[in-house]
Design a protein around this motif. Sequence first.
Motif, short mmCIF file in Angstrom:
data_model
loop_
_atom_site.label_atom_id
_atom_site.label_comp_id
_atom_site.label_asym_id
_atom_site.label_seq_id
_atom_site.Cartn_x
_atom_site.Cartn_y
_atom_site.Cartn_z
N TYR B 69 4.66 -0.15 -10.63
CA TYR B 69 3.40 -0.69 -10.12
C TYR B 69 3.66 -1.70 -9.01
N HIS B 76 2.41 0.07 -0.58
CA HIS B 76 1.07 0.37 -0.05
C HIS B 76 0.70 -0.65 1.03
N MET B 80 0.54 0.27 5.02
CA MET B 80 -0.78 0.20 5.64
C MET B 80 -0.77 -0.77 6.82
N TRP B 142 4.12 -7.27 -0.16
CA TRP B 142 4.36 -7.03 1.26
C TRP B 142 4.81 -8.31 1.94
N TYR B 400 -8.48 -11.22 -6.65
CA TYR B 400 -9.01 -10.03 -5.99
C TYR B 400 -9.98 -10.36 -4.87
N PHE B 406 -9.13 -9.08 2.64
CA PHE B 406 -8.29 -8.53 3.71
C PHE B 406 -8.46 -7.02 3.84
N HIS B 407 -9.01 -6.37 2.81
CA HIS B 407 -9.32 -4.95 3.03
C HIS B 407 -10.49 -4.79 3.99
N ILE B 410 -8.27 -6.46 7.82
CA ILE B 410 -7.22 -5.58 8.33
C ILE B 410 -7.33 -4.17 7.77
N ARG B 467 -4.61 -10.78 -8.44
CA ARG B 467 -4.05 -9.60 -7.79
C ARG B 467 -2.65 -9.32 -8.32
N ARG B 468 -2.13 -8.16 -7.97
CA ARG B 468 -0.78 -7.74 -8.34
C ARG B 468 -0.56 -7.78 -9.86
#
Lengths: 274, 570, 168
Positions: B69, B76, B80, B142, B400, B406-407, B410, B467-468
């Motif tokens: 995961y 990802h 991206m 990332w 989240y 950021f979705h 970016i 997140r994560r």
Amino acid sequence: METARPPASASALAAFFVVLAALTALGFAAISWLPVVASEHGPGVDRTIVYILVVTGVLFLVGHAVLAGFVWRYSRGGTPEYRPLSPKVEWSWALLPVLALTVASEVGVLVIGGPAWSQIYGETPAGALEIEVVGKQFEWLVRYPGKDGRFGRTAAELVHDVRNPVGLDKKDPAASDDVVLRGALHLPEGRPVVVRLRSLDVLHSFAIPELRVKQDIVPGHLGRTQFRPVRAGSYELACAELCGLGHYRMSGKVVVEPAPEFERWLREQAGWFE
Amino acid sequence: MIESSGHEGGHEAPRGFLRRYVFSTDHKVIGIQYFLTAVVMALVATVLAMLIRVQLAWPEKAVVAPETYVSLVTMHGTLMVFFVVSLALVSGFGNFLIPLHVGARDMAYPFLNMLSFWVIVPGCVLMLASFLVEGGAAAAGWTAYPPLSALGKAVPGSGLGQTLWLLAMALFIASFTMGGLNYVTTIVNCRTRGMSMMRLPLVVWTFLISAVLGLLSFPALTAAAILLLLDRHAGTSFYLPAGLVFGNETLPHQGGTPLLFQHLFWFLGHPEVYVLVLPALGIGFEVIAAFARRPPFGYRLSVYSILVIAVLSMIVWGHHMFVSGMNPYLGKYFSIVTVLITVPFSVLGLNLIASLWRGRIRLDAAMLFALGLVSAIGIGGLGGLYLGTATSDLYFHDSYFVVGHFHFTIGTVTFFGIYAGTYYWFPKMFGRRMDEGLGRVHFWLTVTSLFPMFLLMHYQGLGGLLRRTYDPTVYAYNAAARGLNLSITLLAFGLGAGQIVFLVNLFRSMFAGERTGENPWQATTLEWTTESPAPHGNWRREVPSAHRSPYEYGRNGGAEDFVLQSAEKA
Amino acid sequence: MNGNGATLATRPAPLGLLGVLATVGMLFAAFTAAYLVRRTAADWRPVALPAIAWANVAVLVSSGAAVEAARRTGRGPWLLAGLGLGVAFLGGQLLAWRDLAGRGVFLATGPHGSFLYVLSAVHGAHVLAGLGALAYAGARPAALGTASAFWHFVGGIWLYVLVVVSVL
Ligand code: HEM
Ligand SMILES: [Cu+2]
Ligand SMILES: [Cu+2]
């Protein structure tokens, strides 16, 4: 060439923008997503969030209403004119958003958000309880200074998963009564708490959402954070910084109890070497 | 090394398949090569996203392992940002459009340009290969923060996978730097007669500023990556402090500071957001002007706003580190300057909206996506206020809310820029149109799934979902927030399905689309003065000169309501 | 560059060079920042620079002078001299590394030494690039202006690096 009605695609798009904006705003306004708040500075954080919700909510709704209105209105044909603006008109038009947004955003940072920020990072209030939280893959260790009120020396070389998880130095007299617990944190209600933060391996983040506390733990640095829990109850401690494959399960418990009960509980805890 | 080696005089196309389509120095071919490379990488990155969503919707089934995961999330995000959006939008459209827009026959350094593409190809291969090595692909996010990214003991992905990640990123930076050099010199030095800076189409301005930002900020990541590689493989201690314990063993490092990496990373990372978002906005301006038949509102104002954004973007990186333990006064400074970025952004957003005013809007697929972009920049920009204000970021950091935010910026703004640009410039690329009906289906499938999906993530962040996290059911406090996970996953599937429509349309139209002439959209800028597809050397005749502003729409009323930028003044 | 001469300017080289200098400059600025942060740690022990370091500077400076003479006079031998001195500089840098290693200072021995190795290696890579540019200019004299400007910049960077690592 102007027609009375815009084409269906324009109506659909305008409707989409309006419905999207309305539903989004409704979702923010009608449902209280924030967890309960149980610390003194917490309401200050929430106030900042609500302030921004209102400011951005208005901008968001107005912006989408205008966007939808323009799409709808100006899809009906008509004859546009070529009329470039003079620099003066451009600048005066820009003045409004520039002023409005500068004021709105800096009020959020300084006036609304400022006090809570100072509470979190300002002077430690007198009579604070000092404890230590150590993050390691994938577990929280909690240390209380024990009866002598002093934290004993620790050393990385002494760390052992089972026998000595925070690496207490037996030779230091201050260390013998230090209380070390795994995964649970007891705090007195109403008393300020200062948490010394250490990591044994990688970055972690000490987060108690219900107390609006979040502070990264950087290996090699002695970090700190402070807060005052004001509501007795049981809360969750989470790791908020990716620390490896077990990051998701690096949770802990925070028990906030009335001061006398806390004192009693603390007295019952034996030192790690006792 | 820096000598330009353009086409001296002739615009004879090179012969042979290899020289024409593979090792080509033609900016248009290179642009399309970048674009298609990005499409391939996008497929991979999207599959990874779907796996992430499957795991989150049904955590009890443990569809993937926890270590997988973290690799999925890391790869990802990396793919991206750097190998999809950067490649398609900045390298792809930038290469294709800049010479056509400024009136040049090619980039200033065509050979360097070809080199930049052939440097990114092994980069892509290395990134993809890292899934196959022992320990799997990089797994430190990332952002690759050490010590997690520095030590194989910390997470399996920090073995060979992370090394390949770093090498691939080095190739990416090299490629991007070559591209940036070309953009800046071409835009400044290779403009055609009459093309003053203030007559440049706005999209060219955004490519220029994006390239300058890239040139100034990427070196920080280069330095950060070199030091990280050494900490990983040479035993140095740039980022690694004393006293790290793994499995009861103390590592010999000492004195390093993990925060150093974060500063270096975000000195790049924040400007990188604008490197990506600005060109998307530029495309928005072009498309909206052409389909509203109006000059964009406030040309100068937009140019100045872009410049202000560029300057601010270099001095705000610390907003990613409010809770990292930085000095609280420094935090306050970063907060004060960060929220100021909303100001030029809102000017740009309002200019985009105002460009519709009194227009004659045509809602072709390109325009639909451009309008979606306007909405997304609003949502993303306003969301930034929650995160730029230090006091509220304390709560939202690593939640989240950040993922949703950021979705939109970016992720959505850039993708909608890419889509709008593809529908709009496809005729110039291939001499054919994309299918309009499929384009609309694509748009509606996309907006009805994407907007709710990423908006719901904002609620999740408000509810405290971090997140994560592989399995959010470990916590109880986030129950309401994680309750949305199934819906989000279903929306993600819908979104993925919508993109298949785009791919079908793209590849079918390349060969079977309706043929178009020079100027299918009745647009004004110079690329529409040459045939479609544009030939090698861009214009068979003389390069046109610029005689007026790039956006003389709504000139005479009637059918011919525009005047080409190359038309001489009466 | 454009066949019909319709472009505004036909010499993109100065601007391209400026871009290169900006991005290389930022790279060393980033390393400087890292250096300044890292040197505040408790384990920072300055390492004496190899004695040959200053001789290397002299070599690099004279190389710059030779290249400059080549640019002004257009004479090949000057360029060759510049190239030769540039290569000698790299050789001198290797000797400096040997000196460090001889004193027990390896890449991972201590932070100051680590930076000495990293900075000289990264700089050396740019020297190699500069040598390539000069060699190219030997074949194509039109490029000499650009190549020599880059060469001076690379020389300047090394002076700057030496000041940073010896003073700070
Ligand atoms: C196909 C649609 C997409 C879906 C369903 C999706 C889903 C997700 C999810 C759920 C995460 C968070 C995972 C976690 O934190 O555990 C994530 C992370 C991320 N996504 Fe996406 N995403 C999509 C498209 C994009 C696009 C277009 C970009 C463009 C730049 C992007 C960039 C990122 C980045 C940078 C991260 C952060 C990775 C990290 O935490 O290290 N995503 N995505
Ligand atoms: Cu963690
Ligand atoms: Cu940022």
